[in-house]
Enzyme design. Sequence first.
Site, PDB file in Angstrom:
ATOM      1  N   ASP A 201       4.094   1.472  -0.891  1.00 28.96           N
ATOM      2  CA  ASP A 201       4.880   1.533  -2.138  1.00 28.96           C
ATOM      3  C   ASP A 201       4.038   2.069  -3.285  1.00 28.96           C
ATOM      4  OD1 ASP A 201       7.062   0.420  -0.820  1.00 28.96           O
ATOM      5  OD2 ASP A 201       6.508  -1.628  -1.355  1.00 28.96           O
TER       6      ASP A 201
ATOM      7  N   ALA B  52       0.837  -1.209   0.000  1.00 30.15           N
ATOM      8  CA  ALA B  52       0.000   0.000   0.000  1.00 30.15           C
ATOM      9  C   ALA B  52       0.868   1.254   0.000  1.00 30.15           C
ATOM     10  CB  ALA B  52      -0.934  -0.007   1.209  1.00 30.15           C
TER      11      ALA B  52
END
Length: 305
Positions: free
Chosen positions: A255, A253
């Site tokens: 990244d 999430a």
Amino acid sequence: MGASKILVIGSINMDLVLRVPYIPQVGETLLGSSVERIPGGKGANQAVTAAKLGANVSMLGKVGGDEFGIPLIDNLRQAGVHADRIDLVPAASSGLAVIQVNDEGDNSIVVLAGANDLCSKDYILDHEELIKEAEIVILQMEIPHEAVYQAIDLANKHRKTVLLNPAPAPDFIPDAILGKLDYLIPNETELQKLSGQPVDSIAAAEDAAKVLLSKGVSNLIITLGSNGSLYVSANGAVHVPARAVKAVDTTAAGDSFVAAFAVGLSEGKSVQEAIAFATKVSSIVVTKAGAQTSIPNRSEVDALA
């Protein structure tokens, strides 16, 4: 107008995900129910996200000469990432994360850096022209820090927009480096470590961010999980709420948020518009299992209201 150039410099891993009824204790042998091989690594996750969202993306990083090296590079290429400059080091093992996931969804993770640890300052210097050709450079901290700082120096020298996702967070980042960043994008834990202040509320996150502004950071975007994100600059703070979704797996999430924000900037969106776009992308990611397997393509994002 062609897609603008984003360069991601960072880690490339294979995640081995073992499903277990519970996390075993010391000395205990346990039968797992399945194993999955899922490409991961913060750098690779960000590169794949940006490519799937339509950006022109190149990546610098290293993999090993084991059975995972070539599949990891092939996976990046299939997502649309330019992977020609990724080094395959025959004598090294590829980065590996062994992840045990229990029936409740809790996990324990062991990460072996492998070839990621061989990303040296010299490797970065050898690819200065790739930094010079890019418009936005994205970095994290799963490769040696001296290589990260070298890349920031070069990106700053060539007046590129520099995004640092300080994950995993070091004990400190030199002020001289902080002053060369356009955007620092930590989560609450990373902000707490870098600022030395508790981050247990949105107000506390703003106070902690001001510590880093005083050290030379231009803009901070703090990801707050289900509480959305907080944008802090010399002009003040803006809280952006999360989209209400049922989270299944929060892997990647953060990244995906970082990469989607960079894509938004590359398309000429304002900072707040780029944050809204990144919020939308990460809200899709958490509704699916796995790291790169959960990353949406652009049409899926654009279809959301």
